[in-house]
Design an enzyme around this catalytic site. Structure first.
Site: not given
Lengths: 80, 229
Positions: B86, B203, B205
Protein backbone atom coordinates in the site's frame (compact mmCIF):
# COMPACT_ATOMS: atom_id res chain seq x y z
CA UNK A 1 15.02 35.56 -4.81
CA UNK A 2 11.51 34.11 -4.95
CA UNK A 3 10.81 30.90 -6.80
CA UNK A 4 7.47 29.58 -7.93
CA UNK A 5 7.10 26.04 -9.28
CA UNK A 6 3.98 25.02 -11.19
CA UNK A 7 3.40 21.26 -11.22
CA UNK A 8 0.87 19.99 -13.75
CA UNK A 9 -0.19 16.59 -15.04
CA UNK A 10 1.25 15.55 -18.37
CA UNK A 11 -1.03 15.30 -21.37
CA UNK A 12 -2.59 11.88 -21.62
CA UNK A 13 -2.60 11.32 -17.87
CA UNK A 14 -6.17 11.07 -16.63
CA UNK A 15 -7.05 13.60 -13.96
CA UNK A 16 -10.07 12.40 -11.97
CA UNK A 17 -9.91 15.44 -9.69
CA UNK A 18 -9.97 17.81 -12.67
CA UNK A 19 -12.97 15.87 -14.02
CA UNK A 20 -14.80 16.25 -10.70
CA UNK A 21 -14.12 19.99 -10.64
CA UNK A 22 -15.37 20.26 -14.23
CA UNK A 23 -18.61 18.47 -13.31
CA UNK A 24 -19.07 20.64 -10.21
CA UNK A 25 -18.59 23.81 -12.25
CA UNK A 26 -21.21 22.54 -14.71
CA UNK A 27 -23.59 21.80 -11.82
CA UNK A 28 -23.11 25.38 -10.57
CA UNK A 29 -24.26 26.67 -13.93
CA UNK A 30 -20.88 27.58 -15.44
CA UNK A 31 -21.43 26.31 -18.95
CA UNK A 32 -18.78 25.66 -21.59
CA UNK A 33 -16.00 24.71 -19.17
CA UNK A 34 -13.81 21.99 -20.62
CA UNK A 35 -10.53 20.18 -20.02
CA UNK A 36 -10.11 21.11 -16.35
CA UNK A 37 -6.74 19.97 -15.02
CA UNK A 38 -5.68 20.32 -11.40
CA UNK A 39 -2.07 21.02 -10.44
CA UNK A 40 -0.09 22.59 -7.62
CA UNK A 41 1.95 25.71 -7.04
CA UNK A 42 4.94 25.61 -4.68
CA UNK A 43 6.53 28.92 -3.63
CA UNK A 44 9.72 29.56 -1.69
CA UNK A 45 12.59 32.02 -1.17
CA UNK A 46 16.15 31.31 -2.20
CA UNK A 47 19.32 32.81 -0.75
CA UNK A 48 21.07 32.28 -4.09
CA UNK A 49 21.21 35.56 -6.05
CA UNK A 50 22.64 34.29 -9.34
CA UNK A 51 19.60 33.52 -11.55
CA UNK A 52 21.36 30.80 -13.53
CA UNK A 53 22.47 29.00 -10.38
CA UNK A 54 19.07 29.45 -8.78
CA UNK A 55 17.36 27.96 -11.83
CA UNK A 56 19.71 24.99 -11.84
CA UNK A 57 19.02 24.42 -8.13
CA UNK A 58 15.24 24.58 -8.55
CA UNK A 59 15.47 22.32 -11.59
CA UNK A 60 17.25 19.72 -9.42
CA UNK A 61 14.62 20.14 -6.68
CA UNK A 62 11.87 19.47 -9.21
CA UNK A 63 13.60 16.36 -10.51
CA UNK A 64 14.34 14.97 -7.06
CA UNK A 65 11.23 15.86 -5.10
CA UNK A 66 8.78 18.53 -6.20
CA UNK A 67 7.44 16.71 -9.28
CA UNK A 68 7.04 13.06 -10.18
CA UNK A 69 8.17 13.20 -13.78
CA UNK A 70 6.43 9.92 -14.61
CA UNK A 71 3.14 11.82 -14.65
CA UNK A 72 3.93 15.48 -14.01
CA UNK A 73 5.48 18.43 -15.83
CA UNK A 74 6.91 21.42 -14.02
CA UNK A 75 7.54 25.07 -14.89
CA UNK A 76 9.85 27.35 -12.90
CA UNK A 77 9.36 31.09 -12.34
CA UNK A 78 12.09 33.15 -10.68
CA UNK A 79 11.52 36.65 -9.43
CA UNK A 80 13.81 39.26 -7.83
CA UNK B 1 15.12 -15.58 7.69
CA UNK B 2 15.76 -12.18 9.21
CA UNK B 3 13.40 -9.35 8.38
CA UNK B 4 13.12 -5.63 9.04
CA UNK B 5 9.97 -3.52 9.05
CA UNK B 6 10.63 0.17 8.40
CA UNK B 7 8.49 2.46 10.56
CA UNK B 8 7.68 5.99 9.39
CA UNK B 9 5.74 8.70 11.18
CA UNK B 10 2.20 7.92 10.00
CA UNK B 11 2.77 4.22 9.30
CA UNK B 12 -0.24 2.29 10.64
CA UNK B 13 0.24 -1.27 9.36
CA UNK B 14 3.75 -1.77 10.76
CA UNK B 15 2.51 -3.81 13.72
CA UNK B 16 0.16 -5.89 11.58
CA UNK B 17 3.15 -6.80 9.43
CA UNK B 18 5.19 -7.48 12.57
CA UNK B 19 2.53 -9.97 13.78
CA UNK B 20 2.27 -11.67 10.37
CA UNK B 21 6.06 -11.99 10.11
CA UNK B 22 6.41 -13.26 13.68
CA UNK B 23 3.78 -15.91 12.95
CA UNK B 24 5.56 -17.17 9.83
CA UNK B 25 9.17 -16.69 11.00
CA UNK B 26 8.84 -17.86 14.59
CA UNK B 27 10.99 -14.90 15.64
CA UNK B 28 10.72 -11.14 15.89
CA UNK B 29 11.40 -8.93 12.89
CA UNK B 30 13.54 -5.87 13.44
CA UNK B 31 11.51 -2.64 13.69
CA UNK B 32 13.57 0.18 12.11
CA UNK B 33 12.72 3.86 12.62
CA UNK B 34 12.86 6.09 9.53
CA UNK B 35 15.74 8.18 10.91
CA UNK B 36 18.12 5.20 11.07
CA UNK B 37 20.80 5.16 8.41
CA UNK B 38 22.03 1.65 9.13
CA UNK B 39 20.55 -1.54 10.55
CA UNK B 40 21.50 -5.22 10.92
CA UNK B 41 21.78 -7.35 7.81
CA UNK B 42 18.39 -8.84 6.89
CA UNK B 43 16.99 -11.02 4.11
CA UNK B 44 13.74 -9.09 3.74
CA UNK B 45 12.76 -5.43 4.18
CA UNK B 46 9.08 -4.53 4.48
CA UNK B 47 7.74 -1.03 3.82
CA UNK B 48 4.35 -1.07 5.55
CA UNK B 49 1.06 0.65 4.79
CA UNK B 50 -0.19 3.87 6.33
CA UNK B 51 0.07 7.56 5.64
CA UNK B 52 3.77 8.28 6.03
CA UNK B 53 4.44 11.98 6.60
CA UNK B 54 0.73 12.64 6.21
CA UNK B 55 0.91 11.87 2.47
CA UNK B 56 2.30 15.39 2.02
CA UNK B 57 3.22 16.48 -1.53
CA UNK B 58 2.49 13.02 -3.00
CA UNK B 59 1.86 9.69 -1.27
CA UNK B 60 5.23 8.15 -0.45
CA UNK B 61 7.27 11.11 -1.73
CA UNK B 62 8.61 12.19 1.66
CA UNK B 63 9.29 8.62 2.79
CA UNK B 64 11.17 7.97 -0.45
CA UNK B 65 13.58 10.75 0.55
CA UNK B 66 13.90 9.83 4.23
CA UNK B 67 17.29 8.87 5.74
CA UNK B 68 16.55 5.14 5.99
CA UNK B 69 15.47 4.88 2.37
CA UNK B 70 18.98 5.41 0.97
CA UNK B 71 19.96 2.23 2.79
CA UNK B 72 16.86 0.38 1.57
CA UNK B 73 17.60 1.35 -2.04
CA UNK B 74 21.26 0.33 -1.67
CA UNK B 75 20.30 -3.06 -0.24
CA UNK B 76 17.64 -3.61 -2.90
CA UNK B 77 20.36 -3.01 -5.49
CA UNK B 78 22.35 -5.83 -3.86
CA UNK B 79 19.37 -8.17 -4.20
CA UNK B 80 17.83 -8.00 -0.73
CA UNK B 81 14.09 -8.73 -1.03
CA UNK B 82 11.85 -5.70 -0.49
CA UNK B 83 8.08 -5.89 0.00
CA UNK B 84 6.07 -2.65 -0.18
CA UNK B 85 2.44 -2.82 0.86
CA UNK B 86 0.00 0.00 0.00
CA UNK B 87 1.85 3.15 1.14
CA UNK B 88 5.00 1.02 0.84
CA UNK B 89 4.16 0.39 -2.84
CA UNK B 90 3.77 4.15 -3.31
CA UNK B 91 7.23 4.66 -1.74
CA UNK B 92 8.77 2.08 -4.09
CA UNK B 93 7.47 3.88 -7.17
CA UNK B 94 8.63 7.23 -5.75
CA UNK B 95 12.17 5.87 -5.21
CA UNK B 96 12.19 4.43 -8.73
CA UNK B 97 12.71 0.88 -7.45
CA UNK B 98 9.44 0.06 -9.24
CA UNK B 99 8.09 1.66 -12.42
CA UNK B 100 4.87 3.66 -12.68
CA UNK B 101 2.96 5.70 -10.14
CA UNK B 102 -0.14 5.35 -7.96
CA UNK B 103 -2.66 8.09 -8.65
CA UNK B 104 -5.89 9.13 -6.93
CA UNK B 105 -8.59 6.43 -7.32
CA UNK B 106 -10.57 6.97 -10.52
CA UNK B 107 -13.85 7.54 -8.63
CA UNK B 108 -12.05 9.75 -6.05
CA UNK B 109 -13.32 7.59 -3.17
CA UNK B 110 -11.29 5.91 -0.47
CA UNK B 111 -11.88 2.20 -1.04
CA UNK B 112 -11.82 -0.14 1.96
CA UNK B 113 -13.00 -3.70 1.34
CA UNK B 114 -11.89 -7.17 0.34
CA UNK B 115 -11.02 -7.59 -3.33
CA UNK B 116 -10.14 -10.56 -5.49
CA UNK B 117 -6.63 -10.62 -6.95
CA UNK B 118 -5.18 -13.08 -9.41
CA UNK B 119 -1.68 -14.42 -8.83
CA UNK B 120 0.05 -13.89 -12.18
CA UNK B 121 3.06 -16.07 -11.44
CA UNK B 122 4.23 -18.39 -8.69
CA UNK B 123 7.84 -17.93 -9.88
CA UNK B 124 8.95 -15.44 -7.24
CA UNK B 125 10.12 -15.51 -3.64
CA UNK B 126 6.85 -13.79 -2.71
CA UNK B 127 4.36 -16.06 -4.47
CA UNK B 128 5.88 -19.55 -4.49
CA UNK B 129 3.17 -20.80 -2.11
CA UNK B 130 0.38 -19.85 -4.53
CA UNK B 131 -0.64 -21.48 -7.79
CA UNK B 132 -0.24 -19.46 -10.96
CA UNK B 133 -3.65 -18.04 -11.91
CA UNK B 134 -5.06 -18.60 -8.41
CA UNK B 135 -7.63 -16.04 -7.23
CA UNK B 136 -7.16 -14.94 -3.63
CA UNK B 137 -9.14 -12.57 -1.40
CA UNK B 138 -7.20 -9.71 0.22
CA UNK B 139 -8.39 -6.38 1.69
CA UNK B 140 -7.54 -3.02 0.16
CA UNK B 141 -7.73 0.32 1.99
CA UNK B 142 -6.48 3.27 -0.04
CA UNK B 143 -7.29 6.56 -1.70
CA UNK B 144 -4.40 6.51 -4.18
CA UNK B 145 -4.09 3.05 -5.69
CA UNK B 146 -4.78 3.82 -9.33
CA UNK B 147 -1.72 2.34 -11.06
CA UNK B 148 -0.48 4.35 -14.01
CA UNK B 149 2.44 3.87 -16.38
CA UNK B 150 2.84 4.80 -20.03
CA UNK B 151 1.99 2.22 -22.70
CA UNK B 152 5.64 1.34 -23.41
CA UNK B 153 6.28 0.68 -19.73
CA UNK B 154 3.12 -1.43 -19.42
CA UNK B 155 4.09 -3.53 -22.45
CA UNK B 156 7.58 -4.02 -21.03
CA UNK B 157 6.08 -5.11 -17.69
CA UNK B 158 3.87 -7.65 -19.46
CA UNK B 159 6.71 -8.95 -21.61
CA UNK B 160 9.03 -9.46 -18.66
CA UNK B 161 6.37 -10.98 -16.41
CA UNK B 162 6.64 -8.15 -13.89
CA UNK B 163 2.92 -7.90 -13.19
CA UNK B 164 2.45 -9.69 -9.87
CA UNK B 165 -1.29 -9.42 -9.22
CA UNK B 166 -4.39 -8.18 -11.06
CA UNK B 167 -7.79 -7.35 -9.61
CA UNK B 168 -10.23 -10.10 -10.55
CA UNK B 169 -13.66 -11.47 -9.71
CA UNK B 170 -14.21 -14.49 -7.44
CA UNK B 171 -13.40 -17.07 -10.13
CA UNK B 172 -10.22 -15.31 -11.23
CA UNK B 173 -11.51 -13.47 -14.30
CA UNK B 174 -9.94 -10.04 -14.75
CA UNK B 175 -12.85 -7.67 -15.45
CA UNK B 176 -13.37 -3.89 -15.36
CA UNK B 177 -16.01 -4.45 -12.63
CA UNK B 178 -13.39 -6.10 -10.41
CA UNK B 179 -11.10 -3.06 -10.65
CA UNK B 180 -11.60 -1.01 -7.45
CA UNK B 181 -9.55 2.07 -8.39
CA UNK B 182 -9.11 2.45 -12.16
CA UNK B 183 -5.65 0.86 -12.32
CA UNK B 184 -4.40 0.30 -15.83
CA UNK B 185 -4.76 -3.33 -16.91
CA UNK B 186 -6.23 -4.08 -13.44
CA UNK B 187 -2.72 -4.01 -11.96
CA UNK B 188 -2.68 -4.56 -8.19
CA UNK B 189 1.03 -5.31 -7.77
CA UNK B 190 4.29 -5.23 -9.75
CA UNK B 191 7.82 -6.62 -9.45
CA UNK B 192 11.15 -5.15 -10.40
CA UNK B 193 12.93 -6.90 -13.25
CA UNK B 194 14.73 -9.37 -10.96
CA UNK B 195 11.48 -10.07 -9.03
CA UNK B 196 13.26 -9.28 -5.75
CA UNK B 197 11.15 -6.17 -5.12
CA UNK B 198 7.35 -6.41 -4.94
CA UNK B 199 4.88 -3.57 -4.44
CA UNK B 200 1.16 -4.22 -4.04
CA UNK B 201 -1.85 -2.19 -2.92
CA UNK B 202 -3.77 -5.00 -1.14
CA UNK B 203 -2.81 -5.86 2.46
CA UNK B 204 -1.84 -9.56 2.83
CA UNK B 205 -0.91 -8.97 6.51
CA UNK B 206 -4.56 -8.20 7.28
CA UNK B 207 -5.73 -11.66 6.24
CA UNK B 208 -2.96 -13.89 7.57
CA UNK B 209 -4.87 -15.45 10.47
CA UNK B 210 -8.20 -17.34 10.25
CA UNK B 211 -9.31 -15.59 13.45
CA UNK B 212 -9.34 -12.35 11.44
CA UNK B 213 -11.62 -13.81 8.78
CA UNK B 214 -9.22 -15.39 6.34
CA UNK B 215 -5.78 -16.74 5.62
CA UNK B 216 -5.22 -15.87 1.95
CA UNK B 217 -2.39 -13.45 2.77
CA UNK B 218 -0.31 -15.83 4.86
CA UNK B 219 1.32 -17.76 1.97
CA UNK B 220 3.25 -14.63 1.02
CA UNK B 221 4.98 -14.60 4.42
CA UNK B 222 5.36 -18.38 4.65
CA UNK B 223 6.78 -18.45 1.12
CA UNK B 224 9.30 -15.71 1.95
CA UNK B 225 10.47 -17.59 5.03
CA UNK B 226 10.91 -20.75 2.95
CA UNK B 227 12.69 -18.98 0.09
CA UNK B 228 14.97 -16.75 2.17
CA UNK B 229 16.00 -19.03 5.04
Amino acid sequence: MKARVHVTLKNGVLDPQGKAIEQALGALGFGGVEEVRQGKVIEFSLQESDPAKARADVEAMCQKLLANTVIENYAIELDG
Amino acid sequence: MKAAVIVFPGSNCDRDVQVALRQSMGREPLMVWHKETDFDAVDLIVLPGGFSYGDYLRCGAMAANSPVMKEVVARAAKGVAVLGICNGFQMLTETGLLPGVLMRNADLRFVCRDVGIKVETSQSVFTSRYEQGEAIRIPVAHHDGNYFADEDTLSALEDRGQIAFRYCDADGTVTPQANPNGSQRNIAGVYNEAKTVLGLMPHPERLADPKLGGNDGRPIFDGLVEALS
